[in-house]
Write a protein that holds these residues in place. Structure first.
Motif, PDB file in Angstrom:
ATOM      1  N   HIS A  21       5.989  -9.921  -7.561  1.00 32.38           N
ATOM      2  CA  HIS A  21       5.566  -9.837  -6.177  1.00 32.38           C
ATOM      3  C   HIS A  21       6.774 -10.073  -5.265  1.00 32.38           C
ATOM      4  CE1 HIS A  21       3.766 -11.135  -2.340  1.00 32.38           C
ATOM      5  NE2 HIS A  21       2.817 -10.271  -2.673  1.00 32.38           N
ATOM      6  N   PRO A  22       6.939  -9.327  -4.170  1.00 30.75           N
ATOM      7  CA  PRO A  22       5.946  -8.488  -3.509  1.00 30.75           C
ATOM      8  C   PRO A  22       5.935  -7.032  -3.948  1.00 30.75           C
ATOM      9  CG  PRO A  22       7.850  -8.722  -2.098  1.00 30.75           C
ATOM     10  CD  PRO A  22       8.123  -9.565  -3.309  1.00 30.75           C
ATOM     11  N   GLY A  23       6.820  -6.636  -4.834  1.00 34.54           N
ATOM     12  CA  GLY A  23       6.862  -5.247  -5.289  1.00 34.54           C
ATOM     13  C   GLY A  23       7.741  -4.387  -4.397  1.00 34.54           C
ATOM     14  N   TRP A  24       8.306  -3.340  -4.986  1.00 34.32           N
ATOM     15  CA  TRP A  24       9.206  -2.452  -4.261  1.00 34.32           C
ATOM     16  C   TRP A  24       8.858  -1.011  -4.584  1.00 34.32           C
ATOM     17  CZ3 TRP A  24      10.315  -6.947  -6.685  1.00 34.32           C
ATOM     18  CH2 TRP A  24      10.808  -7.987  -5.881  1.00 34.32           C
ATOM     19  N   THR A  25       9.218  -0.132  -3.672  1.00 32.31           N
ATOM     20  CA  THR A  25       8.859   1.275  -3.793  1.00 32.31           C
ATOM     21  C   THR A  25       9.645   1.979  -4.894  1.00 32.31           C
ATOM     22  OG1 THR A  25       8.352   1.313  -1.429  1.00 32.31           O
ATOM     23  CG2 THR A  25       8.673   3.445  -2.519  1.00 32.31           C
ATOM     24  N   GLY A  26      10.942   1.700  -4.982  1.00 33.68           N
ATOM     25  CA  GLY A  26      11.838   2.449  -5.861  1.00 33.68           C
ATOM     26  C   GLY A  26      11.404   2.575  -7.301  1.00 33.68           C
ATOM     27  N   PRO A  27      10.968   1.493  -7.963  1.00 29.05           N
ATOM     28  CA  PRO A  27      10.624   1.592  -9.387  1.00 29.05           C
ATOM     29  C   PRO A  27       9.290   2.266  -9.681  1.00 29.05           C
ATOM     30  CG  PRO A  27      11.262  -0.661  -8.753  1.00 29.05           C
ATOM     31  CD  PRO A  27      11.024   0.096  -7.497  1.00 29.05           C
ATOM     32  N   MET A  28       8.502   2.576  -8.673  1.00 21.71           N
ATOM     33  CA  MET A  28       7.144   3.062  -8.932  1.00 21.71           C
ATOM     34  C   MET A  28       7.146   4.470  -9.531  1.00 21.71           C
ATOM     35  SD  MET A  28       5.013   1.627  -5.661  1.00 21.71           S
ATOM     36  CE  MET A  28       3.441   2.158  -6.368  1.00 21.71           C
ATOM     37  N   ASP A  29       6.267   4.673 -10.499  1.00 23.27           N
ATOM     38  CA  ASP A  29       6.150   5.959 -11.187  1.00 23.27           C
ATOM     39  C   ASP A  29       4.665   6.289 -11.332  1.00 23.27           C
ATOM     40  OD1 ASP A  29       6.445   8.219 -12.689  1.00 23.27           O
ATOM     41  OD2 ASP A  29       7.075   7.196 -14.531  1.00 23.27           O
ATOM     42  N   PRO A  30       4.186   7.301 -10.597  1.00 24.24           N
ATOM     43  CA  PRO A  30       4.911   8.221  -9.726  1.00 24.24           C
ATOM     44  C   PRO A  30       5.306   7.559  -8.409  1.00 24.24           C
ATOM     45  CG  PRO A  30       2.552   8.631  -9.582  1.00 24.24           C
ATOM     46  CD  PRO A  30       2.731   7.618 -10.681  1.00 24.24           C
ATOM     47  N   PRO A  31       6.315   8.102  -7.719  1.00 27.22           N
ATOM     48  CA  PRO A  31       6.715   7.522  -6.437  1.00 27.22           C
ATOM     49  C   PRO A  31       5.640   7.747  -5.379  1.00 27.22           C
ATOM     50  CG  PRO A  31       7.921   9.541  -6.858  1.00 27.22           C
ATOM     51  CD  PRO A  31       7.176   9.230  -8.112  1.00 27.22           C
ATOM     52  N   PRO A  32       5.376   6.761  -4.537  1.00 26.32           N
ATOM     53  CA  PRO A  32       4.372   6.939  -3.480  1.00 26.32           C
ATOM     54  C   PRO A  32       4.818   7.994  -2.462  1.00 26.32           C
ATOM     55  CG  PRO A  32       4.924   4.618  -3.781  1.00 26.32           C
ATOM     56  CD  PRO A  32       5.946   5.406  -4.532  1.00 26.32           C
ATOM     57  N   ASP A  33       3.846   8.649  -1.892  1.00 29.58           N
ATOM     58  CA  ASP A  33       4.072   9.629  -0.826  1.00 29.58           C
ATOM     59  C   ASP A  33       3.656   8.994   0.496  1.00 29.58           C
ATOM     60  OD1 ASP A  33       4.174  11.734   0.945  1.00 29.58           O
ATOM     61  OD2 ASP A  33       2.778  13.013  -0.133  1.00 29.58           O
ATOM     62  N   HIS A  34       4.610   8.822   1.403  1.00 28.21           N
ATOM     63  CA  HIS A  34       4.328   8.228   2.717  1.00 28.21           C
ATOM     64  C   HIS A  34       4.236   9.282   3.815  1.00 28.21           C
ATOM     65  CE1 HIS A  34       6.606   5.262   0.272  1.00 28.21           C
ATOM     66  NE2 HIS A  34       5.643   4.456   0.672  1.00 28.21           N
ATOM     67  N   GLY A  35       4.312  10.532   3.434  1.00 24.62           N
ATOM     68  CA  GLY A  35       4.294  11.608   4.414  1.00 24.62           C
ATOM     69  C   GLY A  35       5.672  12.057   4.841  1.00 24.62           C
ATOM     70  N   GLU A  36       6.692  11.634   4.093  1.00 25.98           N
ATOM     71  CA  GLU A  36       8.065  11.973   4.455  1.00 25.98           C
ATOM     72  C   GLU A  36       8.253  13.480   4.656  1.00 25.98           C
ATOM     73  OE1 GLU A  36       8.479   8.286   1.714  1.00 25.98           O
ATOM     74  OE2 GLU A  36       7.159  10.038   1.883  1.00 25.98           O
ATOM     75  N   HIS A  37       7.627  14.268   3.808  1.00 27.04           N
ATOM     76  CA  HIS A  37       7.834  15.719   3.851  1.00 27.04           C
ATOM     77  C   HIS A  37       6.605  16.478   4.350  1.00 27.04           C
ATOM     78  CE1 HIS A  37      11.517  14.902   1.704  1.00 27.04           C
ATOM     79  NE2 HIS A  37      10.839  14.312   0.733  1.00 27.04           N
ATOM     80  N   SER A  38       5.578  15.751   4.752  1.00 25.87           N
ATOM     81  CA  SER A  38       4.336  16.440   5.102  1.00 25.87           C
ATOM     82  C   SER A  38       3.790  16.100   6.479  1.00 25.87           C
ATOM     83  CB  SER A  38       3.256  16.135   4.050  1.00 25.87           C
ATOM     84  OG  SER A  38       2.993  14.747   3.988  1.00 25.87           O
ATOM     85  N   TYR A  39       4.040  14.884   6.962  1.00 24.52           N
ATOM     86  CA  TYR A  39       3.384  14.507   8.218  1.00 24.52           C
ATOM     87  C   TYR A  39       4.078  15.170   9.401  1.00 24.52           C
ATOM     88  CZ  TYR A  39       0.634  12.131  11.646  1.00 24.52           C
ATOM     89  OH  TYR A  39      -0.250  11.890  12.666  1.00 24.52           O
ATOM     90  N   GLU A  40       3.300  15.886  10.193  1.00 26.38           N
ATOM     91  CA  GLU A  40       3.808  16.537  11.400  1.00 26.38           C
ATOM     92  C   GLU A  40       3.091  15.979  12.613  1.00 26.38           C
ATOM     93  OE1 GLU A  40       3.513  20.756  11.080  1.00 26.38           O
ATOM     94  OE2 GLU A  40       4.614  20.853   9.177  1.00 26.38           O
TER      95      GLU A  40
END
Length: 290
Positions: A21-40
């Motif tokens: 805890h608290p956990g980090w994004t980088g090691p996650m498999d699959p990586p989470p999608d925060h809308g980096e490439h999709s949210y407009e």
């Protein structure tokens, strides 16, 4: 072309994975999608000033990104050990052309919450949107006997005390037309025994939201909540003993990605929700809730 929601994002089984805890994004498999490439964005929150707790990763990062692309400046909190994730959120907000203020803050103390509100007012002059999103959980498959007083205190202070203090302290700085949005959970209505203390606090958040909404309606301040189902965030591998089938229980057969939660927070903060207050927007992947 329409997308099949059951296939839009990864489905279990996932690799078995655990983190401290608290956990980090980088090691996650699959990586989470925060809308980096999709949210407009479409300017729904033009020149708004938003405060988002727990904005370094997960739902908080997705909300910060979406708010920025909708035209809002964002101040978000993170725990000091989450600085790398916080830097990535900051970059996303600034890439959208908006001001970003990242504040290391543990909302379990009243003084930390007071300082946070003061910082937001110093930076922005007002708070148009307050998103109480930061939360703590720790799965205890052995039930109530395994929940220590220390854990119980941390869950309640993070999930309830912090929300209470931040609402109370922010109110003098929220103008008419402003909005408070709290993160509830499917756990408020369908508690999992291994998350007893966490589920209890999420039920309290529902009640708090509905009561505050009635209290503030005459002031033109709306108060709502989002109740997510299973969402693939760093909190999961950091607090759950088994990630292999996480989210499989949802009728859609998978967990949500953080990017799928952000539009709910945008809508509730926007003028399009001007007649919506005291509501819980359920985003559970098909699990029926009251």
């Amino acid at each position: 072309m329409t997308e099949d929601p059951t296939r839009k994002h990864p489905r279990p089984e996932f690799p078995d994975q655990g983190q401290e805890h608290p956990g980090w994004t980088g090691p996650m498999d699959p990586p989470p999608d925060h809308g980096e490439h999709s949210y407009e964005g479409s300017g729904l929150l033009h020149d708004r000033k938003a405060v988002v707790t727990g904005g370094d990763s997960g739902i908080g990062r997705a909300v910060a990104l979406a708010y920025a692309r909708e035209g809002a400046d964002v101040l978000f909190t993170y725990l000091p050990e989450e600085e790398k994730d916080a830097d990535e959120t900051t970059a996303l907000v600034e890439e959208a052309g908006r001001e970003c203020v990242a504040v290391p803050c543990d909302i379990r103390t009243e003084e930390a919450c007071r300082q946070l509100v003061e910082r937001a007012v110093d930076e922005f002059g007002r708070i148009d949107v307050l998103v109480n999103n930061a939360a703590y959980q720790m799965s205890q498959p052995d039930g109530i006997q395994a929940i220590s007083t220390e854990q119980f205190d941390r869950v309640v202070r993070t999930n309830l005390y912090g929300m209470f203090w931040l609402c109370k302290m922010s109110l003098p700085h929220i103008p008419a037309g402003g909005s408070i949005i709290n993160s509830a959970s499917v756990q408020a209505y369908k508690p999992s025994p291994h998350l007893l203390d966490y589920a209890m606090t999420k039920g309290a958040i529902v009640t708090f939201t509905q009561g505050m909404a009635q209290m503030l309606a005459g002031d033109g301040i709306r108060v709502n909540a989002v109740a997510p189902g299973p969402v693939w965030t760093p909190l999961i591998p950091a607090t759950m003993p088994d990630t292999v089938e996480f989210g499989k229980q949802a009728p859609l057969g998978r967990p949500a990605q953080p990017a799928e939660m952000a539009p709910a927070y945008v809508f509730l903060a926007s003028p399009r929700a001007s007649f919506i207050t005291a509501e819980i927007l359920n985003a559970t992947g098909g699990t029926p809730l009251p």
